[in-house]
Design a protein around this motif. Sequence first.
Motif, short mmCIF file in Angstrom:
data_model
loop_
_atom_site.label_atom_id
_atom_site.label_comp_id
_atom_site.label_asym_id
_atom_site.label_seq_id
_atom_site.Cartn_x
_atom_site.Cartn_y
_atom_site.Cartn_z
N LEU A 105 48.69 14.70 -0.53
CA LEU A 105 49.87 13.78 0.02
C LEU A 105 49.69 12.29 -0.16
N VAL A 159 53.61 23.90 0.51
CA VAL A 159 53.35 23.11 -0.37
C VAL A 159 52.43 22.69 -0.95
N ALA A 160 51.12 22.90 -0.67
CA ALA A 160 49.71 22.96 -0.88
C ALA A 160 49.75 23.10 -2.86
N THR A 182 56.56 19.97 10.56
CA THR A 182 55.93 21.83 10.78
C THR A 182 54.91 21.68 11.91
N SER A 189 57.22 16.17 1.17
CA SER A 189 56.63 16.94 0.99
C SER A 189 55.77 17.00 2.92
N ILE A 195 54.26 27.65 5.49
CA ILE A 195 54.91 26.92 5.21
C ILE A 195 53.71 26.16 4.21
N PHE A 196 52.46 25.04 4.75
CA PHE A 196 51.72 24.56 4.19
C PHE A 196 51.42 25.03 3.21
N ILE A 200 57.48 17.04 5.71
CA ILE A 200 58.36 19.32 5.90
C ILE A 200 56.61 19.23 6.97
N VAL A 201 54.94 18.85 6.57
CA VAL A 201 53.99 19.11 6.89
C VAL A 201 53.63 18.39 8.28
N MET A 253 52.60 23.59 -4.60
CA MET A 253 53.98 22.43 -5.23
C MET A 253 53.59 21.30 -5.03
N PRO A 302 53.49 17.54 -5.17
CA PRO A 302 53.85 17.35 -4.24
C PRO A 302 55.23 15.68 -4.26
N SER A 303 55.71 15.47 -3.09
CA SER A 303 57.16 14.84 -3.12
C SER A 303 56.92 14.23 -1.54
#
Length: 451
Positions: free
Chosen positions: A285, A340-341, A356, A349, A336-337, A352-353, A343, A345-346
């Motif tokens: 990330l 993100v893993a 969360t 990301s 959710i983690f 969000i992590v 997808m 990375p943006s």
Amino acid sequence: MSVTCDKSGWLSRCFEPIWFFAFVPFKFAEAVLITLLPLFVVQVANGSVADVGQIHSLISLAGVVAFIVWGNLSDKFGRRRPFLIVGFLGFAVCTALLALGNGVREVAIFSTLAGFFIAAVTPVASALVLNSFPEQQWAPVFGRFYQIAGWSFVGGVLLGSAWLTLRPEALSNAQAMRSLLLFSGGFACLSFICCLLWVRESREFRKKRRFTRQLLGRLTVAAIERRAIFYPSRMMYFVLRAGWQGHLQKLVGGPLLSYYGCSGLFFFAITLVYIPLPIFLTDVLGATNSQVFLITLGKAAIEAFFYMPVGRFVQQRRGISLQAWATAARVVIFLIFTAVALMQPSAMSLIIVGVTHLFTGLTWAAINVSSTTVVAALAAKGQEGMAIGLYNSILGSATILGSVIGGLLAASFGYGACFILAAILTTVTSVVLWKLQDAMPNPTLTASQVT
């Protein structure tokens, strides 16, 4: 010696002895070491995420063994202060030496020794509190003692974050991390000095520790989840007492055995997540080291803030219900983690992590306080202490195993594999907890981790 507490509000206010604060520099430095170590292994020692898991497993194993060794030696010789001095000084020296380590092997040796000396402090400190205060004051005193420890941990993470953010430009990343560890080792020496000045042996000595229902929801060495996973210093006094084999046969069975299984599974699952998580944040990330500290800081602050109110909440309600809800929330968090893993990375990301991850702090406060209260409620009368000792031993074993597998899994199949497996195992845990609610007795005072 006595302590006066005002329990109004979410944070109780107590007038505690000055020696409580001898542990503050040690907890500051401990927080820096725990948070920085995975990053140090990869970025400075040129290790891999698999090395992070293996080193973590060694530290956990050393902590489990050392917790028993130090605690029993303290009881055998009837002294507390010398073991605190050894623990503070040994940890400070090992942390400073770790700052000078170059390869994975050196880092593994010094960090494992640091974990060994950390484990000298917790059981002896708890025993010193037991010996220094009358029994009727144990509950509020322990609550305050570990509250100070929890906020000291938060302060250490804040210190590390500030240094990595504001470090001079002349310092490279590796130099900044080394200097932070070196400072932490020196700062921990203040606990050694304060121990010499402030800590005195208690006039009363309790060699045989016993299970005390007054300490329900109060006595714990793991108010902060990162600390619990870093070194699972699990108390086994009650497991190793005379005639333990016969007691164990009577103890394990029925709902309690199911609860042991799902608890070990849950701790294994969260270790799969938190061992590789710092490396996932930086390598995938693109987080900076200071951002990793800030994410850890937010979670630790929430844990420390909600620990006491959740403890009072659980004392009046069925803890297993709260734990089941909190565990179910962890499933959502781990999913959710995973998303993100998997997808690309943006910029969002990391946000969000990070956001969360804050909610895991609240769920841990609920899980940590509820868990041992459930164990005591399910155990036969008179067997609560041994039941909790066995429970803690199972969690320690799950952490050691999860550390190795988590590192290898992330290195071989990617971080998403760790997160999705943790989500699946946590789902199983949550289902079992929901089913166990019917086996629980009516809400009563239950137990906590006794050291």
